[in-house]
Design an enzyme around this catalytic site. Sequence first.
Site: not given
Ligand code: KE4
Length: 429
Positions: A144, A239, A267
């Site tokens: 993801y 990523d 994060k």
């Molecule tokens: P954000 O747009 O949510 O800040 O980041 C997207 C993203 C991109 N790349 C990786 C490897 C990620 O894990 C994420 C976001 N992780 C999720 C947890 N599985 C965020 C939690 C959520 O969507 O509320």
Amino acid sequence: MKIEKSERIFSEAKEYIPGGVNSPVRAFKSVGGNPIFMKRGEGAYLVDVDDNKYIDYIGSWGPHIFGHNPDFIKEALHTAIEEGVSFGTPSEIEVKMAKLITSMVPSVEMVRMVNSGTEATMSAVRLARGYTKKDKFIKFEGCYHGHADYFLIKAGSGALTFGVPTSPGVTPGNAKDTLIADYNSIESVKKVISENKNQIAAVIIEPAAGNMGVVTADIEFLRGLREICNEEGIILIFDEVMTGFRVAQGGVQEVTGIRADLTTFGKIIGGGLPVGAYGGRREIMEYISPSGPIYQAGTLSGNPLAMSAGFAALSKIKDDTGLYKKLEEISKNLELGIRDNLKKLGLNYCINRIGSMLCLFFTEEKVIDFKSALTSDTEKFGRYFHHMLESGIYLPPAQFEAYFISSEHSEEDISKTIEANYNALKAVH
Ligand code: KE4
């Protein structure tokens, strides 16, 4: 556990916010029941609106490597807020932040701040496309990268090499340039490349996956990716939104010694505030506007308030030479305790861990990719989740997520978690 106030707030929330939450995974959809509304985070703990206290393994989905609300980040924010939260002009803290990130991640020579992981990955793929003048890119089933249209794609049916949308609203036009390969399978990558010769701008990968549960990439697979990208003139994007500064100061790149061309962050680099970033080789990054033609922008990118929290967090990581050793010790104790419970109960479930990211899969298969992760019994996981919640342990409310352990999780917290894990596993089997 008394949760009347949380239930009441959730009923109201659903009137004004889709599904009552501002991000779907918080909604308990895959574990059943209603989400718990929290009012305070402190160290390893969350406290809900009914004053129930939990040992927290979400850590805001990764940022809180030092636990919730550490004093040093609060102090940084109090200082910054006196000067103003956002100017819409350059400010010195942004330069200090960029210098700090490039000093901590050797492959990153230049970096652009954005406001989320999605913005970082979306921008990195656009940059790779603009730099190489090619349209397609490869992602991996089960990884993801945020919710940009061209990531919400899954493998098409057999004959199709390009992907198909996983969400309404994502058009076939977007899907056609997203190619899907299998995690840990260099053969699948070679196949996709051979079927799309000279059309591929980038490969983007979670170099240790945290979004299909925790799945580590085999070192030979990563080496193979690096070699193929060199041979084919393809940009390799790691990523590290989740793994960056989490598994080591220099992320998976430090652990494996394999350098990406571009890296995305999120994060931890915001210290809990909304921050993302992408960076990498200078000759590529200089193609980004205004030094180059590839457009990317953001009203609040690099705002002094978020930068002050992120700078405090990364500075603490850089100075705290014992941090990762401490995180490894705490996380290993948790893993060994769960393994011991599984053995006692005659369960041969798979546990994957990299540093302070861990996942217990409800399957006896070795989980090495999305297909093997999907053999997990999600119904059983759901019941397990609620038993743990009742015992005051807040886990990610989905099987295919990572537990995040912080430096503040004490020996007592780990012992309580292991005891609750034993009782919950016993209760659902
Ligand atoms: P954000 O747009 O949510 O800040 O980041 C997207 C993203 C991109 N790349 C990786 C490897 C990620 O894990 C994420 C976001 N992780 C999720 C947890 N599985 C965020 C939690 C959520 O969507 O509320």
